[in-house]
Design a protein around this motif. Structure first.
Motif, PDB file in Angstrom:
ATOM      1  N   SER A  33     -23.351  31.144 -14.393  1.00  0.00           N
ATOM      2  CA  SER A  33     -21.891  31.162 -14.292  1.00  0.00           C
ATOM      3  C   SER A  33     -21.432  29.779 -13.861  1.00  0.00           C
ATOM      4  O   SER A  33     -22.113  29.098 -13.090  1.00  0.00           O
ATOM      5  CB  SER A  33     -21.435  32.187 -13.250  1.00  0.00           C
ATOM      6  N   LEU A  34     -20.275  29.365 -14.356  1.00  0.00           N
ATOM      7  CA  LEU A  34     -19.705  28.081 -13.995  1.00  0.00           C
ATOM      8  C   LEU A  34     -18.350  28.294 -13.342  1.00  0.00           C
ATOM      9  O   LEU A  34     -17.571  29.132 -13.790  1.00  0.00           O
ATOM     10  CB  LEU A  34     -19.536  27.189 -15.225  1.00  0.00           C
ATOM     11  N   GLU A  35     -18.072  27.529 -12.286  1.00  0.00           N
ATOM     12  CA  GLU A  35     -16.756  27.529 -11.671  1.00  0.00           C
ATOM     13  C   GLU A  35     -15.935  26.454 -12.359  1.00  0.00           C
ATOM     14  O   GLU A  35     -16.469  25.418 -12.757  1.00  0.00           O
ATOM     15  CB  GLU A  35     -16.841  27.193 -10.183  1.00  0.00           C
ATOM     16  N   ILE A  36     -14.651  26.701 -12.499  1.00  0.00           N
ATOM     17  CA  ILE A  36     -13.757  25.736 -13.136  1.00  0.00           C
ATOM     18  C   ILE A  36     -12.743  25.276 -12.106  1.00  0.00           C
ATOM     19  O   ILE A  36     -12.075  26.098 -11.474  1.00  0.00           O
ATOM     20  CB  ILE A  36     -13.043  26.362 -14.350  1.00  0.00           C
ATOM     21  N   PHE A  37     -12.667  23.959 -11.915  1.00  0.00           N
ATOM     22  CA  PHE A  37     -11.727  23.360 -10.975  1.00  0.00           C
ATOM     23  C   PHE A  37     -10.823  22.393 -11.720  1.00  0.00           C
ATOM     24  O   PHE A  37     -11.201  21.864 -12.769  1.00  0.00           O
ATOM     25  CB  PHE A  37     -12.467  22.540  -9.894  1.00  0.00           C
ATOM     26  N   VAL A  38      -9.653  22.153 -11.164  1.00  0.00           N
ATOM     27  CA  VAL A  38      -8.751  21.124 -11.676  1.00  0.00           C
ATOM     28  C   VAL A  38      -8.563  20.110 -10.555  1.00  0.00           C
ATOM     29  O   VAL A  38      -8.238  20.470  -9.429  1.00  0.00           O
ATOM     30  CB  VAL A  38      -7.399  21.720 -12.108  1.00  0.00           C
ATOM     31  N   ASP A  39      -8.804  18.847 -10.863  1.00  0.00           N
ATOM     32  CA  ASP A  39      -8.646  17.751  -9.907  1.00  0.00           C
ATOM     33  C   ASP A  39      -7.737  16.722 -10.552  1.00  0.00           C
ATOM     34  O   ASP A  39      -8.179  15.943 -11.399  1.00  0.00           O
ATOM     35  CB  ASP A  39     -10.003  17.154  -9.558  1.00  0.00           C
ATOM     36  N   ASP A  40      -6.461  16.747 -10.184  1.00  0.00           N
ATOM     37  CA  ASP A  40      -5.441  15.918 -10.828  1.00  0.00           C
ATOM     38  C   ASP A  40      -5.450  16.192 -12.322  1.00  0.00           C
ATOM     39  O   ASP A  40      -5.154  17.285 -12.747  1.00  0.00           O
ATOM     40  CB  ASP A  40      -5.642  14.430 -10.513  1.00  0.00           C
ATOM     41  N   ASP A  41      -5.855  15.213 -13.133  1.00  0.00           N
ATOM     42  CA  ASP A  41      -5.858  15.397 -14.590  1.00  0.00           C
ATOM     43  C   ASP A  41      -7.256  15.687 -15.135  1.00  0.00           C
ATOM     44  O   ASP A  41      -7.504  15.559 -16.328  1.00  0.00           O
ATOM     45  CB  ASP A  41      -5.250  14.173 -15.273  1.00  0.00           C
ATOM     46  N   LYS A  42      -8.175  16.102 -14.272  1.00  0.00           N
ATOM     47  CA  LYS A  42      -9.559  16.362 -14.691  1.00  0.00           C
ATOM     48  C   LYS A  42      -9.872  17.849 -14.605  1.00  0.00           C
ATOM     49  O   LYS A  42      -9.418  18.539 -13.702  1.00  0.00           O
ATOM     50  CB  LYS A  42     -10.530  15.603 -13.790  1.00  0.00           C
ATOM     51  N   ILE A  43     -10.668  18.326 -15.544  1.00  0.00           N
ATOM     52  CA  ILE A  43     -11.223  19.671 -15.493  1.00  0.00           C
ATOM     53  C   ILE A  43     -12.683  19.502 -15.091  1.00  0.00           C
ATOM     54  O   ILE A  43     -13.432  18.776 -15.741  1.00  0.00           O
ATOM     55  CB  ILE A  43     -11.130  20.382 -16.855  1.00  0.00           C
ATOM     56  N   VAL A  44     -13.086  20.166 -14.006  1.00  0.00           N
ATOM     57  CA  VAL A  44     -14.438  20.015 -13.474  1.00  0.00           C
ATOM     58  C   VAL A  44     -15.162  21.349 -13.594  1.00  0.00           C
ATOM     59  O   VAL A  44     -14.653  22.389 -13.168  1.00  0.00           O
ATOM     60  CB  VAL A  44     -14.390  19.572 -11.993  1.00  0.00           C
ATOM     61  N   LEU A  45     -16.357  21.319 -14.175  1.00  0.00           N
ATOM     62  CA  LEU A  45     -17.214  22.494 -14.257  1.00  0.00           C
ATOM     63  C   LEU A  45     -18.325  22.336 -13.232  1.00  0.00           C
ATOM     64  O   LEU A  45     -18.937  21.272 -13.137  1.00  0.00           O
ATOM     65  CB  LEU A  45     -17.836  22.635 -15.648  1.00  0.00           C
ATOM     66  N   LYS A  46     -18.595  23.402 -12.468  1.00  0.00           N
ATOM     67  CA  LYS A  46     -19.655  23.362 -11.471  1.00  0.00           C
ATOM     68  C   LYS A  46     -20.452  24.648 -11.562  1.00  0.00           C
ATOM     69  O   LYS A  46     -19.875  25.736 -11.692  1.00  0.00           O
ATOM     70  CB  LYS A  46     -19.058  23.217 -10.066  1.00  0.00           C
ATOM     71  N   LYS A  47     -21.778  24.524 -11.519  1.00  0.00           N
ATOM     72  CA  LYS A  47     -22.613  25.713 -11.556  1.00  0.00           C
ATOM     73  C   LYS A  47     -22.284  26.577 -10.340  1.00  0.00           C
ATOM     74  O   LYS A  47     -22.260  26.103  -9.211  1.00  0.00           O
ATOM     75  CB  LYS A  47     -24.091  25.336 -11.559  1.00  0.00           C
ATOM     76  N   TYR A  48     -21.984  27.843 -10.583  1.00  0.00           N
ATOM     77  CA  TYR A  48     -21.603  28.775  -9.525  1.00  0.00           C
ATOM     78  C   TYR A  48     -22.858  29.314  -8.860  1.00  0.00           C
ATOM     79  O   TYR A  48     -23.724  29.899  -9.516  1.00  0.00           O
ATOM     80  CB  TYR A  48     -20.780  29.917 -10.116  1.00  0.00           C
ATOM     81  N   GLN A  49     -22.987  29.054  -7.566  1.00  0.00           N
ATOM     82  CA  GLN A  49     -24.164  29.512  -6.832  1.00  0.00           C
ATOM     83  C   GLN A  49     -23.739  29.893  -5.409  1.00  0.00           C
ATOM     84  O   GLN A  49     -23.882  29.109  -4.481  1.00  0.00           O
ATOM     85  CB  GLN A  49     -25.221  28.411  -6.807  1.00  0.00           C
ATOM     86  N   PRO A  50     -23.198  31.104  -5.246  1.00  0.00           N
ATOM     87  CA  PRO A  50     -22.669  31.479  -3.943  1.00  0.00           C
ATOM     88  C   PRO A  50     -23.721  31.908  -2.935  1.00  0.00           C
ATOM     89  O   PRO A  50     -23.468  31.933  -1.751  1.00  0.00           O
ATOM     90  CB  PRO A  50     -21.753  32.651  -4.270  1.00  0.00           C
ATOM     91  N   ALA A  51     -24.909  32.256  -3.369  1.00  0.00           N
ATOM     92  CA  ALA A  51     -25.932  32.806  -2.489  1.00  0.00           C
ATOM     93  C   ALA A  51     -26.986  31.751  -2.151  1.00  0.00           C
ATOM     94  O   ALA A  51     -27.055  30.683  -2.766  1.00  0.00           O
ATOM     95  CB  ALA A  51     -26.593  34.003  -3.161  1.00  0.00           C
TER      96      ALA A  51
END
Length: 81
Positions: A33-51
């Motif tokens: 799973s990937l988390e999607i973030f917005v940072d100003d004008d950027k879309i950032v994908l981060k591997k979702y690892q909550p555990a």
């Protein structure tokens, strides 16, 4: 943030393909799973690892150098030194 020099088009339903080299480097599999973030004008994908990366416990998890580790695993690592 650094550019890796890869450009991808978005298809008609809004999908993009992550290159296999990038998925291997980032240990992203077809069930990740990937988390999607917005940072100003950027879309950032981060591997979702909550555990916890060692035992998958999701209570008492702390972020250490970008990795989630639970208190029990931290204690076990300290004892093993």
């Amino acid at each position: 943030m650094k550019s890796i020099g890869i450009v991808r088009k978005i298809d008609a339903v809004g999908r993009i393909v992550l290159p296999i080299e990038l998925r291997k480097t980032m240990n992203i599999t077809d069930d990740s799973s990937l988390e999607i973030f917005v940072d100003d004008d950027k879309i950032v994908l981060k591997k979702y690892q909550p555990a916890c990366i060692f035992c998958n416990e999701d209570d008492n998890v702390v972020l250490y150098k970008g990795k989630n580790i639970c208190k029990n695993c931290i204690d076990a690592l300290v004892k093993s030194l």
